[in-house]
Structure formats: C-alpha cells, structure tokens
Scaffold this active site. Structure first.
Site, PDB file in Angstrom:
ATOM      1  N   GLY A  63       0.815  -1.217   0.000  1.00  0.00           N
ATOM      2  CA  GLY A  63       0.000   0.000   0.000  1.00  0.00           C
ATOM      3  C   GLY A  63       0.845   1.261   0.000  1.00  0.00           C
ATOM      4  CG  LEU A  64       4.885   0.703  -0.353  1.00  0.00           C
ATOM      5  CD1 LEU A  64       6.139   0.185  -1.036  1.00  0.00           C
ATOM      6  CD2 LEU A  64       5.218   1.219   1.042  1.00  0.00           C
ATOM      7  N   GLY A  73      -2.488   7.755  -4.070  1.00  0.00           N
ATOM      8  CA  GLY A  73      -3.091   8.201  -5.325  1.00  0.00           C
ATOM      9  C   GLY A  73      -3.274   7.080  -6.334  1.00  0.00           C
ATOM     10  CB  SER A  89      -0.884   0.795  -4.653  1.00  0.00           C
ATOM     11  OG  SER A  89      -0.147   1.086  -3.488  1.00  0.00           O
ATOM     12  CD  GLU A 119       6.304   8.862 -10.871  1.00  0.00           C
ATOM     13  OE1 GLU A 119       5.850   7.730 -11.024  1.00  0.00           O
ATOM     14  OE2 GLU A 119       6.735   9.287  -9.782  1.00  0.00           O
ATOM     15  NE  ARG A 123       2.473   8.475  -8.546  1.00  0.00           N
ATOM     16  CZ  ARG A 123       2.640   7.158  -8.517  1.00  0.00           C
ATOM     17  NH1 ARG A 123       3.671   6.612  -9.137  1.00  0.00           N
ATOM     18  NH2 ARG A 123       1.780   6.373  -7.908  1.00  0.00           N
ATOM     19  CG  HIS A 139       1.962   7.050 -14.070  1.00  0.00           C
ATOM     20  ND1 HIS A 139       2.273   5.807 -13.565  1.00  0.00           N
ATOM     21  CD2 HIS A 139       2.844   7.904 -13.511  1.00  0.00           C
ATOM     22  CE1 HIS A 139       3.297   5.906 -12.744  1.00  0.00           C
ATOM     23  NE2 HIS A 139       3.664   7.170 -12.688  1.00  0.00           N
ATOM     24  CG  ASP A 148       0.933   4.403 -18.118  1.00  0.00           C
ATOM     25  OD1 ASP A 148       0.328   4.617 -17.054  1.00  0.00           O
ATOM     26  OD2 ASP A 148       1.990   3.732 -18.174  1.00  0.00           O
ATOM     27  CB  CYS A 197       2.430  -0.456 -15.666  1.00  0.00           C
ATOM     28  SG  CYS A 197       1.007   0.561 -15.371  1.00  0.00           S
TER      29      CYS A 197
HETATM   30  O1  SUG Z   1       4.168   3.788  -9.026  1.00  0.00           O
HETATM   31  N1  SUG Z   1       2.691   0.868  -7.747  1.00  0.00           N
HETATM   32  C1  SUG Z   1       3.230   1.587  -8.878  1.00  0.00           C
HETATM   33  C2  SUG Z   1       2.467   1.254 -10.132  1.00  0.00           C
HETATM   34  C3  SUG Z   1       3.093   1.854 -11.365  1.00  0.00           C
HETATM   35  C4  SUG Z   1       2.297   1.671 -12.592  1.00  0.00           C
HETATM   36  N2  SUG Z   1       2.966   2.236 -13.707  1.00  0.00           N
HETATM   37  C5  SUG Z   1       2.393   2.897 -14.721  1.00  0.00           C
HETATM   38  N3  SUG Z   1       1.170   3.348 -14.673  1.00  0.00           N
HETATM   39  N4  SUG Z   1       3.130   3.153 -15.749  1.00  0.00           N
HETATM   40  C6  SUG Z   1       3.198   3.105  -8.657  1.00  0.00           C
HETATM   41  O2  SUG Z   1       2.182   3.604  -8.159  1.00  0.00           O
HETATM   42  C7  SUG Z   1       2.675   0.005  -5.471  1.00  0.00           C
HETATM   43  C8  SUG Z   1       3.632  -0.695  -4.547  1.00  0.00           C
HETATM   44  C9  SUG Z   1       2.981  -1.144  -3.279  1.00  0.00           C
HETATM   45  O3  SUG Z   1       1.989  -0.569  -2.842  1.00  0.00           O
HETATM   46  O4  SUG Z   1       3.494  -2.108  -2.634  1.00  0.00           O
HETATM   47  C10 SUG Z   1       3.347   0.790  -6.581  1.00  0.00           C
HETATM   48  O5  SUG Z   1       4.435   1.293  -6.419  1.00  0.00           O
END
Ligand code: SUG
Length: 451
Positions: free
Chosen positions: A26-27, A30, A34, A180, A219, A255, A257, A374
């Site tokens: 859950g890091l 937004g 996650s 990003e 971001r 993002h 994308d 992604c």
């Molecule tokens: O940066 N999730 C990533 C997902 C990235 C997706 N990338 C693109 N859309 N291109 C992020 O939000 C979650 C990790 C965690 O909660 O353990 C995380 O980092």
C-alpha cells in the site's frame, strides 16, 4: 498474427521481470489499487510467471519482446543510509521493529513497471541518430526513488554501444523535476521508421500554473518533461506538452498511461485525459506528418471508476504488418460490463485500425496498480541497433524456458508483509539475481555485485 520480420525498424517492448520480493504494501498514494490492496498476501512466483507468459504470448504472436531484470531488494543500503547499522540481518530486524514502513519500501518490487524506468527517444527523431535514454527520478515516492541508479546501470549495460545509444543523467530528484518516465510520454508517428511527434503529459507546473489536483499528487511536472525533451535534443516542432486533467488524477489516474495510450498515428484516450483536449489534438495534428487518428472514449461510455478499476487505457497497442493494431488488455476489462461493451462496440467496431483484442492475466501486478502497459518500456530499434544490444535480453523460446525455470527455482509463492524482515528472503533474492545477470549476460549491475 503479426510478423514484424519484414520491416527493419521495430518497437521492442522490454518488460520488467517481477522481482522475488513482490508484495502488497500500500505504498503508492493516489494509486487506488495499491492503496486498497496493502496488507494482502502476494505470490511473487505467480506474478513473475504471469509476466513471462504475457511476454511469451506476444513473442509468439510475432511482436519483438525484450526483458529487463528486477532490482536488488531489500535495499539494505538504503536502510543503512537512514541510520540502521550492523549486519544485514541486524539492519533488517531493527527496521522491522522500529520503522516497518521503511522496510516495506525498500522491499518493493516496483521496478517491474518499466514504463516508469525512463524516457526513450528513437534514433530517427534524434539529431545525432542515436537512441536516447533518461532514467526517471521517480522522486514522488521513497520506494520508487530507490530505482533510478540501478535502472541507469541496467540501461547502460544493455544499450552499451555508444555508436547507437546515448544516456542522459537522471533529472534532479526534487519536486520541481518530478519525472515518471515513459508512462507520461507517447510518440505518435506513421511507420516506426518515420519521424514522430512526442506527446509529453504532465500533471502540474512547478513554477506557476493554476490547475493542480486537490486530492492526490501530480507525479510529472511540465519542467521535468521539458528537461527530458531538451536532453534528447527534441525541438518545438517535434513536441507537444499537454496537461493531464487534474480531476482525473484525483480519481486515481496517477499517470497518463492509466487514461490514454498511443501507437503509430492512433491516440486512444478517455474524454477526461487532457485538461485542454481540443488544443492538444490540434497541436498534434499541426505537427504530425501523418493524419492523427484520435479514438475518444466518452465518460458516458466508461466512467472514471471503470477506467481506473479495469485499466482499459493501460493496454498495449501493437502494430501489425497489415496496418491493423492489436489491443492487449488486462483481464479486469472483461469483468466490467461497460468496459467490455466499449471494447466491442466502440473500439473493435469503430472506424480505426484496432481490430483485435488480446486479454492477459497480470493480476499480481494489477493489485498494485500496474497493467500490461506499465510492465513494458517501449524502445523503437533498427536492425543495426538490435544487433548492437548487449546481453541475452530479446526473448526467445530458450530464454523463456530458462527464465521460467529460474523463477520456479528461486521464488516464493507466498509473501505477507511480515515476511519481509526474514533475512533468508534477502539471501534468496541475492542468489537469484546473481544467477539472473549470468543468464541474461549483462554483467554486474547490482550494488552487491559492484562491492
Ligand atoms: O508507481 N505501484 C506503482 C504502479 C506503477 C504503474 N505504472 C504505470 N502506470 N506506468 C506506482 O504507483 C505500489 C507498490 C505497493 O503498494 O506495494 C506501486 O508502487
């Protein structure tokens, strides 16, 4: 079925391998998936195999497929920088007891989402006719801020030949230059071998600008996108900068994308993607040398909630030799009726090149907010550039078999947040990564290998 072998400039999708510490912490503020899945038990082995199967099926369908390695996790060095000392075991135990949120961050396998690894400009668009790379600083979150150094080493190891490849420094890791990578960058063109126009989408302006999201962070800054374009030598006629709709960011579109995907002359996007939709399309039309094919999905067809939950726009849009395109969507698109209907009635039946949909199961990644798009970094490469790659990074049946066996040998099938402090996990991970660099023949790229 596609066969890319009859043209010499291809888009190669470099997918990130899901790392051995893949977990749900859950890091990502937004990022709705996650945030809502934090604390669940993950299955790193299943995640890695899902990714490999996606790569294999696209390779089997005739698309060029590459692979990028995961990063060294847990990042014990990052914990040491934050004041934890002693043996690796002591560092992990102390962090688990005193700062579990930091331990979770240094264990994230987030480098699997290689669309955030960096921004790439194909040689045809560069004045020096080299492929240009800038690793993204990912400074918006601590767990992702830990990625760019190793990303840079990996990209430089694979795209090593200076005659063909140019590498730029990561932008300053400060909010003004929040970057990003390719998740906010789309190249529109005719054939891949023809010059393209680069659409950079940003969430906010660091210096000035009235529109900002209220709830969730933006971001990507305009200033970061401009700096990357400058590094790559892209000029005004080759670039369009457009602001992402702040309401979309507040609905979980962290993002571009997650709400738009482009390929060739096609821009598939949701009505809520851009703050200034008409201006953005007009500028693209004015700068492109081939007619833009906008495919707009209105809000009444797909709600923001459906767009974010299904990741319809986080699909891969792939070119076929006959000019048609294939959309690679996550399985979640089938679970939302409005989305599936839109795919059938609006996208496949519409007047546009998209004539096939492939559904892929990448659920382990999806629960952290990472869909098919992604998971891949697109690199347009000529035949000579492909021949100049270092390492065994273009997927073949034999490499797929080796990587599958490697995953089955080293990965756990169950990881709960509490397991992250297990020193055995750290050792397993290093053993696996050391073997991987040999398997991929990319040399030493990890801190533990560099001493
Ligand atoms: O940066 N999730 C990533 C997902 C990235 C997706 N990338 C693109 N859309 N291109 C992020 O939000 C979650 C990790 C965690 O909660 O353990 C995380 O980092």
């Amino acid at each position: 079925m596609s066969d890319v072998s009859n043209c010499s400039v291809w888009e190669v999708n470099f997918d990130g391998l899901v790392g051995p510490t893949h977990n749900y912490s859950g890091l990502a503020h937004g990022n709705v998936a996650s945030m809502s899945h934090g604390g669940l038990i993950s299955n790193p082995r299943e995640g890695a195999l899902q990714g490999l199967l996606k790569m294999k099926s696209l390779m089997g369908a005739g698309y060029a497929q590459g692979v990028l390695p995961p990063q060294q996790r847990p990042d014990v060095g990052a914990l040491r920088d934050l004041g934890f000392s002693g043996s690796n075991r002591e560092v992990l135990t102390r962090a688990a007891a005193e700062a579990p949120q930091l331990l979770r961050a240094v264990c994230s396998a987030s480098s699997m989402w290689t669309a955030n690894a960096g921004t790439v400009t194909p040689s045809i668009d560069a004045a020096d006719r080299r492929v240009h790379f800038t690793p993204a600083n990912l400074q918006s979150s601590f767990h992702r801020y830990l990625e760019p150094q190793t990303t840079g080493r990996v990209l430089q190891a694979i795209f090593r030949d200076e005659q063909h490849f140019a590498h730029h420094p990561v932008l300053p890791a400060t909010p003004a230059f929040s970057d990003e990578g390719a998740a906010n960058h789309t190249r529109l063109c005719g054939e891949y071998s023809e010059p393209g126009v680069h659409l950079f989408v940003y969430g906010r302006q660091a210096f000035g600008g009235e529109h900002k999201p209220k709830r969730y962070p933006a971001r990507q800054t305009l200033e970061a996108s401009q700096a990357v374009a400058r590094q790559h030598g892209l000029t005004d006629v080759q670039t369009v900068f457009a602001q992402q709709h702040p309401d979309a960011i507040d609905a979980g579109v962290f993002h571009n994308d997650v709400i738009a995907v482009g390929n060739g002359a096609v821009l598939l996007y949701h009505e809520m993607a851009f703050l200034e939709e008409e201006r953005t399309l007009d500028e693209l039309r004015a700068k492109m040398t081939t007619p833009l094919i906008p495919v707009r999905v209105p809000l009444e067809a797909v709600s923001m909630e459906d767009a974010v939950a299904s990741y319809l726009f986080n699909s891969q849009l792939l070119s076929n030799p006959d000019g048609s395109m294939t959309l690679v969507v996550p399985g979640e698109c089938q679970e939302r009726e409005a989305v599936w209907r839109t795919i059938q009635d609006h996208l496949l039946a519409g007047n546009n090149p998209i004539n096939e949909v492939i559904v892929k199961d990448v659920k382990q990644s999806m629960r952290n907010g990472g869909g098919p798009a992604c998971l891949r970094l697109r690199v347009v490469l000529s035949e000579a550039e492909r021949a100049a790659l270092t390492g065994r990074v273009l997927l073949t049946e034999a490499l797929f078999d080796d990587l599958t066996a490697w995953v089955n040998r080293h990965y756990r099938d169950r990881l709960a947040p509490d397991d992250l402090a297990d020193p055995q996990l750290a050792e397993e991970s290093l053993t696996a990564l050391d073997e991987l660099t040999q398997l991929l023949k990319i040399g030493s790229v990890y801190p533990f290998q560099l001493g």
